[in-house]
Each structure stands twice: as structure tokens, then as C-alpha cells.
Design a protein around this motif. Structure first.
Motif, PDB file in Angstrom:
ATOM      1  N   LYS A  67       0.831  -1.200   0.000  1.00  0.00           N
ATOM      2  CA  LYS A  67       0.000   0.000   0.000  1.00  0.00           C
ATOM      3  C   LYS A  67       0.867   1.253   0.000  1.00  0.00           C
ATOM      4  CE  LYS A  67      -4.236   1.594   1.833  1.00  0.00           C
ATOM      5  NZ  LYS A  67      -5.518   1.018   1.771  1.00  0.00           N
ATOM      6  N   GLU A  68       0.416   2.262  -0.734  1.00  0.00           N
ATOM      7  CA  GLU A  68       1.161   3.514  -0.848  1.00  0.00           C
ATOM      8  C   GLU A  68       0.625   4.544   0.122  1.00  0.00           C
ATOM      9  OE1 GLU A  68       2.350   4.777  -4.761  1.00  0.00           O
ATOM     10  OE2 GLU A  68       1.207   3.112  -5.563  1.00  0.00           O
ATOM     11  N   LYS A  69       1.528   5.399   0.608  1.00  0.00           N
ATOM     12  CA  LYS A  69       1.131   6.411   1.586  1.00  0.00           C
ATOM     13  C   LYS A  69       1.320   7.830   1.075  1.00  0.00           C
ATOM     14  CE  LYS A  69       2.303   3.514   5.522  1.00  0.00           C
ATOM     15  NZ  LYS A  69       3.156   3.348   6.674  1.00  0.00           N
ATOM     16  N   ARG A  92       8.811   1.471  -7.739  1.00  0.00           N
ATOM     17  CA  ARG A  92       7.423   1.024  -7.784  1.00  0.00           C
ATOM     18  C   ARG A  92       7.079   0.712  -9.234  1.00  0.00           C
ATOM     19  NH1 ARG A  92       3.766   0.004  -3.442  1.00  0.00           N
ATOM     20  NH2 ARG A  92       4.531   1.220  -1.719  1.00  0.00           N
ATOM     21  N   LEU A  93       6.395  -0.389  -9.463  1.00  0.00           N
ATOM     22  CA  LEU A  93       5.997  -0.783 -10.807  1.00  0.00           C
ATOM     23  C   LEU A  93       4.550  -0.386 -11.058  1.00  0.00           C
ATOM     24  CD1 LEU A  93       7.566  -4.348 -10.762  1.00  0.00           C
ATOM     25  CD2 LEU A  93       8.575  -2.247 -11.643  1.00  0.00           C
ATOM     26  N   GLY A  94       4.227   0.039 -12.266  1.00  0.00           N
ATOM     27  CA  GLY A  94       2.871   0.434 -12.614  1.00  0.00           C
ATOM     28  C   GLY A  94       2.618   1.905 -12.330  1.00  0.00           C
ATOM     29  N   GLY A  96      -4.355   5.469  -2.864  1.00  0.00           N
ATOM     30  CA  GLY A  96      -4.876   4.407  -2.011  1.00  0.00           C
ATOM     31  C   GLY A  96      -4.700   3.020  -2.600  1.00  0.00           C
ATOM     32  N   GLY A  97      -4.074   2.919  -3.761  1.00  0.00           N
ATOM     33  CA  GLY A  97      -3.893   1.632  -4.413  1.00  0.00           C
ATOM     34  C   GLY A  97      -2.663   0.885  -3.931  1.00  0.00           C
TER      35      GLY A  97
END
Length: 130
Positions: free
Chosen positions: A2-4, A42-44, A49-50
Motif C-alpha cells: 500500500k502507498e502512503k 514502484r511498478l505500474g 490508495g492503491g
């Protein structure tokens, strides 16, 4: 994972620290493998919130192999229970793995009732095993 942070600088620093924390959970008490982290990507695309996978590049192959052999320790870690460590594979290896998985499915369908209780086919280390 999860990203912050949408802020690029804070995000990169936080992701590097997160990768080091997870590596600390996996390593032995005598090792310092978190010092071997060279790059974290990070990939993508970013989605608020993803979740996106992280690619961690290590300075040495030995450090990567040590982490891969001890990645099972994460199963006991409650805080990082939704984190998986996998080897980065290229397109050719993915195709080979898909063929092997399909072969395993076919062999599992052909098992007798006695065999179904005692064995099953699966792909492990890019090989088909019982």
C-alpha cells in the motif's frame, strides 16, 4: 504494498525504508543485508490508495539469494503479513512457467483416487515436481 505518499521525495525515502525493514525481518541477526539495497522502484501507475509491487535491486547476487532462501520468515510477521517476496523473472521464464503450470494441471486431472490422496503435481523452482 500500500502507498502512503503522493510526494515523490517522501515516497522514495519511505519506500526505501520499508524495503529495508522487510529485509531486516528476513535476515539473520548477524547479517546486514539491508545495506545491500541499491534501488527501489514502484511498478505500474500511481493510484491513490492503491497497491503496486516494488522492485528492489540489490548490490550483490549473494544478498539476493540469502533473502530468497529466508523469505519464509515473513509468514510469522504479523505486521507484514500481506507482503510477498518473489524473484523478478523475464518474459521467457514466465512463458515457461505457464507451460509447466498447465502441464501440472493436466497431470493432476489424470490422477487416480488413491493418487489424489497421496500426491499432486506442482511447479517449484521452474521444474515440475510431485
Amino acid at each position: 504494498m500500500k502507498e502512503k505518499y503522493p510526494n515523490k521525495f517522501m515516497k522514495e525515502r519511505e519506500e526505501r525504508e520499508l524495503a529495508k525493514t522487510i529485509i531486516k525481518q528476513v535476515q539473520d541477526s548477524t547479517q546486514e543485508l539491508e545495506q545491500e539495497v541499491e534501488e527501489v522502484i514502484r511498478l505500474g501507475r500511481y493510484n491513490e490508495g492503491g497497491r503496486r509491487p516494488m522492485k528492489v535491486r540489490m548490490r550483490s547476487q549473494v544478498a539476493m539469494e540469502e533473502i530468497m532462501t529466508r523469505k519464509g520468515k515473513l509468514a510469522d510477521d504479523v505486521e507484514h503479513k500481506d507482503v510477498w517476496i518473489k524473484r523478478d523473472i523475464n518474459l521467457e521464464e514466465r512463458k515457461k512457467g505457464k507451460v509447466l503450470r498447465n502441464e501440472a494441471k493436466e497431470k493432476n486431472k489424470k490422477r487416480t483416487e488413491i493418487e489424489k490422496k497421496n500426491l499432486y503435481w506442482r511447479v517449484l523452482d521452474m521444474r515440475l515436481k510431485k
